[in-house]
Write an enzyme that holds these catalytic residues in place. Structure first.
Site, PDB file in Angstrom:
ATOM      1  N   ASP A   1      32.633  32.992  54.837  1.00 53.61           N
ATOM      2  CA  ASP A   1      33.942  32.407  54.547  1.00 53.61           C
ATOM      3  C   ASP A   1      34.844  32.580  55.788  1.00 53.61           C
ATOM      4  OD1 ASP A   1      35.943  31.308  52.947  1.00 53.61           O
ATOM      5  OD2 ASP A   1      36.547  33.242  52.090  1.00 53.61           O
TER       6      ASP A   1
ATOM      7  N   ALA B   1      42.287  28.527  45.752  1.00 53.18           N
ATOM      8  CA  ALA B   1      42.300  27.869  44.435  1.00 53.18           C
ATOM      9  C   ALA B   1      42.373  28.834  43.252  1.00 53.18           C
ATOM     10  CB  ALA B   1      41.079  26.969  44.311  1.00 53.18           C
TER      11      ALA B   1
ATOM     12  N   GLY C   1      45.923  33.856  48.492  1.00 53.07           N
ATOM     13  CA  GLY C   1      46.668  34.982  47.943  1.00 53.07           C
ATOM     14  C   GLY C   1      47.271  34.709  46.570  1.00 53.07           C
TER      15      GLY C   1
HETATM   16  P1  13P Z   1      42.488  32.536  46.723  1.00 54.51           P
HETATM   17  O1  13P Z   1      43.289  33.507  47.508  1.00 54.51           O
HETATM   18  O2  13P Z   1      43.337  31.504  46.068  1.00 54.51           O
HETATM   19  O3  13P Z   1      41.557  33.188  45.759  1.00 54.51           O
HETATM   20  O4  13P Z   1      41.573  31.713  47.776  1.00 54.51           O
HETATM   21  C1  13P Z   1      40.358  32.240  48.226  1.00 54.51           C
HETATM   22  C2  13P Z   1      39.787  31.469  49.363  1.00 54.51           C
HETATM   23  O5  13P Z   1      40.203  30.387  49.711  1.00 54.51           O
HETATM   24  C3  13P Z   1      38.667  32.093  50.081  1.00 54.51           C
HETATM   25  O6  13P Z   1      38.286  31.358  51.199  1.00 54.51           O
HETATM   26  O1  G3H Z   2      40.425  33.315  52.320  1.00 58.79           O
HETATM   27  C1  G3H Z   2      40.333  34.517  52.426  1.00 58.79           C
HETATM   28  C2  G3H Z   2      39.522  35.260  51.435  1.00 58.79           C
HETATM   29  O2  G3H Z   2      40.273  35.513  50.272  1.00 58.79           O
HETATM   30  C3  G3H Z   2      38.960  36.498  52.053  1.00 58.79           C
HETATM   31  O3  G3H Z   2      39.944  37.445  52.255  1.00 58.79           O
HETATM   32  O4  G3H Z   2      39.675  38.135  54.630  1.00 58.79           O
HETATM   33  O5  G3H Z   2      40.823  39.616  52.942  1.00 58.79           O
HETATM   34  O6  G3H Z   2      38.348  39.277  52.856  1.00 58.79           O
HETATM   35  P1  G3H Z   2      39.688  38.701  53.248  1.00 58.79           P
HETATM   36 ZN    ZN Z   3      39.911  30.339  52.168  1.00 57.81          ZN
END
Ligand code: 13P
Ligand code: G3H
Ligand code: ZN
Length: 324
Positions: free
Chosen positions: A94, A228, A191
């Site tokens: 991610d 989301a 967030g």
């Molecule tokens: P949220 O913070 O809305 O759960 O989004 C998570 C996300 O986009 C991870 O890449």
């Molecule tokens: O989009 C971000 C994800 O919620 C991951 O968050 O970088 O704190 O692990 P993080």
């Molecule tokens: Zn994200």
């Protein structure tokens, strides 16, 4: 040591997205950082017969150790087989922020990576994304790119306001980079504080007009929605009741996610909702049973609540349940 995701039992996102596009649902992409979150995701998705994308951020790799996470992913596949018929699972990076990070994930068994060059000037985003795609495709690993910047914190990059995706750029970006899916910015953010609204006020709708324009220009191409989480108000209230302080936390209404899932949006990213549900359960145990000090006695209930939340999302919001 280089290992292919195929040996570990993962799949890339190609077939998953093709089926989701054809049948009008979205594949859940749930982040994990520890064992209980991973167990909950696997259990919920196996029981609800939903495909799933296990998401690992750079922060998760730093927190849990990259090698351990990779083996946990493999362990999850074995656990799933024990539970009965396995559902398709992708292991996905991610918000990858460099070629080196993406390469390291590809070499260590990830089946999919995101290269997030959204904060870079357009031509630099194209060059970086293309470089990752060229490497990834040699190993049949799928790549997600991003155009447009979400408001809030996007890993180390923070943006005060949204830079909505410009639909006029999407065809050129996809053609020149060769990406397999595209994350777009239509009003969501990362967030638990997604919209600035007063209590009782409804949140502004997402920019479905931009999504429709993107779909028109990229027919049948998989679109990804970050940020989301719905920020369940029950979880927020429980956290606040037991000593937390989350003021005006709001997320994307489920109705809007249902609408997105029926469109070209094939992947919906959820991390914050898991964090909230887990925190609510742990705070409740700490408040009600202050003598408890066995982590299994508070992480266990948190895991149970996570399973219920993920199942409900698959069934009632994303529409991914019962597809396998
Ligand atoms: P949220 O913070 O809305 O759960 O989004 C998570 C996300 O986009 C991870 O890449
Ligand atoms: O989009 C971000 C994800 O919620 C991951 O968050 O970088 O704190 O692990 P993080
Ligand atoms: Zn994200």
């Amino acid at each position: 040591m280089t290992v292919s995701y195929k040996e570990l039992g993962f799949v890339n996102t190609k077939e998953m997205f093709a089926k989701a596009m054809k049948e009008g649902y979205a594949v859940p992409a749930y982040n994990f950082n520890n064992m209980e979150q991973l167990q909950a995701i696997i259990t919920a998705c196996t029981e609800s017969r939903s495909p799933v994308i296990l998401q690992v951020s750079k922060g998760a790799r730093n927190y849990a150790d990259a090698t351990l996470l990779r083996w946990m992913g493999r362990g999850a596949i074995e656990m799933m087989k024990k539970m009965g018929d396995a559902v398709p699972v992708a292991l996905h990076l991610d918000h990858g922020d460099s070629f080196e990070l993406c390469k390291d994930c590809i070499d260590s068994g990830f089946s999919s990576v995101m290269i997030d060059g959204s904060h870079l000037p357009y031509e630099e985003n194209i060059a970086l994304t293309k470089k990752v795609v060229e490497y990834a495709h040699q190993f049949d690993v799928t790549v997600e790119g991003e155009l447009g910047v979400l408001a809030g914190i996007e890993d180390e990059v923070s943006a005060e306001n949204h830079t909505y995706t410009d639909p006029a750029q999407v065809e050129d970006f996809v053609k020149r980079t060769g990406v397999d899916s595209l994350a777009i910015s239509i009003g969501t953010s990362h967030g638990a504080y997604k919209f600035k609204v007063k209590p009782g006020e409804s949140v502004p709708p997402l920019r479905f007009d931009i999504l429709a324009e993107v779909e028109k220009r990229l027919p049948g191409f998989p679109i990804v929605l970050h940020g989301a989480s719905s920020v369940d108000q029950k979880a927020v209230a429980t956290i606040n009741k037991y000593g937390g302080k989350l003021d005006n936390a709001v997320g994307v209404p489920e109705e809007q996610l249902r609408k997105a899932a029926k469109s070209a949006v094939c992947k919906i990213n959820v991390d914050s909702d898991g964090r909230l549900v887990m925190t609510a359960a742990i705070r409740k145990v700490f408040a009600e049973k202050p003598a408890e000090f066995d982590p299994r006695k508070y992480l266990g209930p948190a895991r149970t609540d996570l399973i219920a939340m993920y199942k409900e999302k698959n069934e009632k919001v994303l529409g991914s349940a019962g597809r396998y």
